[in-house]
Enzyme design. Sequence first.
Site, mmCIF file in Angstrom:
data_model
loop_
_atom_site.group_PDB
_atom_site.id
_atom_site.type_symbol
_atom_site.label_atom_id
_atom_site.label_comp_id
_atom_site.label_asym_id
_atom_site.label_seq_id
_atom_site.Cartn_x
_atom_site.Cartn_y
_atom_site.Cartn_z
ATOM 1 N N HIS A 109 -11.905 4.332 1.208
ATOM 2 C CA HIS A 109 -11.089 5.054 -0.156
ATOM 3 C C HIS A 109 -11.035 6.623 0.093
ATOM 4 C CE1 HIS A 109 -14.976 5.693 -1.565
ATOM 5 N NE2 HIS A 109 -14.818 6.490 -2.222
ATOM 6 N N ASP A 110 -11.468 6.976 0.974
ATOM 7 C CA ASP A 110 -11.497 8.379 0.983
ATOM 8 C C ASP A 110 -10.440 9.060 2.535
ATOM 9 O OD1 ASP A 110 -13.040 9.047 -1.167
ATOM 10 O OD2 ASP A 110 -14.903 8.900 0.048
ATOM 11 N N ASP A 129 -22.129 1.037 -6.347
ATOM 12 C CA ASP A 129 -21.969 2.353 -5.686
ATOM 13 C C ASP A 129 -22.911 3.211 -6.669
ATOM 14 O OD1 ASP A 129 -21.133 4.843 -4.702
ATOM 15 O OD2 ASP A 129 -19.071 3.852 -4.356
ATOM 16 N N ASP A 131 -23.768 7.030 -2.227
ATOM 17 C CA ASP A 131 -22.754 7.895 -2.274
ATOM 18 C C ASP A 131 -23.229 9.290 -1.940
ATOM 19 O OD1 ASP A 131 -19.898 8.612 -3.122
ATOM 20 O OD2 ASP A 131 -20.899 10.053 -4.498
ATOM 21 N N GLU A 162 -23.399 6.262 2.618
ATOM 22 C CA GLU A 162 -22.341 6.908 3.065
ATOM 23 C C GLU A 162 -22.460 8.086 3.960
ATOM 24 O OE1 GLU A 162 -18.245 9.276 1.511
ATOM 25 O OE2 GLU A 162 -20.143 9.555 0.565
HETATM 26 C C1 GLC Z 1 -17.925 10.021 -1.830
HETATM 27 C C2 GLC Z 1 -16.910 9.258 -2.441
HETATM 28 C C3 GLC Z 1 -15.794 9.921 -2.858
HETATM 29 C C4 GLC Z 1 -16.079 10.864 -3.880
HETATM 30 C C5 GLC Z 1 -17.344 12.010 -3.419
HETATM 31 C C6 GLC Z 1 -17.818 12.629 -4.468
HETATM 32 O O1 GLC Z 1 -17.664 10.651 -0.614
HETATM 33 O O2 GLC Z 1 -16.577 8.280 -1.438
HETATM 34 O O3 GLC Z 1 -14.656 9.220 -3.110
HETATM 35 O O4 GLC Z 1 -14.764 11.762 -4.383
HETATM 36 O O5 GLC Z 1 -18.326 11.018 -2.853
HETATM 37 O O6 GLC Z 1 -18.484 11.658 -5.529
#
Ligand code: GLC
Length: 560
Positions: free
Chosen positions: A344-345, A117, A219, A281
Amino acid sequence: MSRTIFVLFALLAQTALFGQTDPWWKHAVIYEIYPRSFQDSNGDGMGDLNGITQRLDYLKDLGVDAIWIAPIYPSPQIDFGYDISDYQDIDKQYGTLADFDHLLAEANKRNIRIVMDAVMNHTSDKHPWFIESASSRTNPKSDWYIWHDGKGPGKPPNNWLSTFGHSAWQFTPARDQYYYHYFYIQQPDLNWRNPAVEKGMFDMLRFWLDRGVAGFRLDAVPTLFEDPSLQNEEVLGGTNKFGDPNEMTTLQENLPEVHGVIKRMRSMVNTFPGNRVLIGETYLPNVEELDKWYGGAKHDELQLPMDMQVGFEPKLDPKEFRQRINDAETKINGNQPLFVFDNHDNPRIDARYGDGVHDKAINKMLATILFTTRSTALMYYGDEIEMPTTEPTSKDQVKDPIGITGWPKEKGRDGERTPMQWNTSVSAGFSTNPHTWLPVAPDYKRVNVEVESKQPDSVFNWYKNLIALRRNNPALHDGTMKMLDIGNEQVLAWTRTAPTGEVVVVACSFSPTPQVVSLESALGAGKTAAILAVNGTQATSVSLKAISLSPYGSIIAQLK
Ligand code: GLC
């Protein structure tokens, strides 16, 4: 042999072994691991790297090609690792760099790749870069983050909001200025207009590529740039779940400048052997925006920006699914789609798509879409056992800070991050410690790998079968895709046609009542197909004139 040479050799050997001309990621099943919650090996109630290593045989058996591990770097853990204070080490709670190298070597032995990541938008406020940057207006890193004067005492530069609640600006007395944070206050945004930032970040990526990782999940990458005009965002009226005014985010995300960075990153990554991959992402508003992240017809940006249009579609509407899947087939310049239904979000599949009655069939149906369309498949740990969303029931239980800021409208993301359920023993086999960092979901005695692996009709065995079919059946592995019966308002159906001519037909019902669909006019009168997998009616063969589907049923069959 040095570690790096060994890993490179292993990566190249895997490509040769499969005799693939396509890059590995095109047919891959990628499995997201939230490392705190996958497997604890030292009894502290929190997952770790050695725990992942212990479970590699399980992943191999499931048919996983690559694992994406959410951040494992040293971090104050405000955002559970997405606030990084050192990009080139491992947080002690997860192990050491030696444990990481061991995991990588063991994964390579099983032809499982590791995707890291990469959090490029922001660092932790405890990262040495930020500590230096925040110390004065004149230090060498003073321009590494987004600093601006306020509009007056106590007044931030503009109305921009953090997506995690309240103003996106935080005052720092040592500079008498505000810094910008799209996420938590402890996650200051880097200034990507400064070439030194890009160099620092690309050096970090090289460090992991040299170690032998297969690529990165980038990310929050659409938020790398902000509009330098600092104009206010448009206010829309009403308030959001944090009680802030609803606003547009046009000036805070998806700015065109990001594509220059991604092109340069892709060129850099391309210099490494073994088809390293960049996954994004990318929550985007439409397929046209998605295509830009591939570099459109130039194919020179990300290989796999996530298509969130399909798997985060708010309701089970076959017309919408058909449209969006078809968009990914026809409107992204022949690039490779990457569908994802869970992460996970977001609340897990049960909470977003379940109806409380047919959840098992719905899970299987969505897995059918994930694994038998032409997309690369990205799944989240626990999807394969139908793990439920288990939200905290009171504010004092919440671990994720947005759940504290936004309670009760926003309960945070703990619900989708509970420990993996392996078996019926203490803490579901996740840990020997009965006190785990988040509680194990109460249904673990019924919902777990060991129990479900013995049930022929479990979601677990459905996943395994589909993943094996996708690997071994030429049409599902490599076939072109065509939607059928496109006026149907209950059933989504398509074919996959192998380069060698075999045709597989897939039908998925989006209805709580039994359906019968005829695909004869599309595929030929009097034709039958041999069933490869069916959730519903048990048979070995089906007539295309009348394919029966149970509620939310799925069928995969090869034309005779
Ligand atoms: C992305 C991640 C999330 C995190 C955010 C800030 O959206 O998936 O879990 O809180 O970035 O890094």
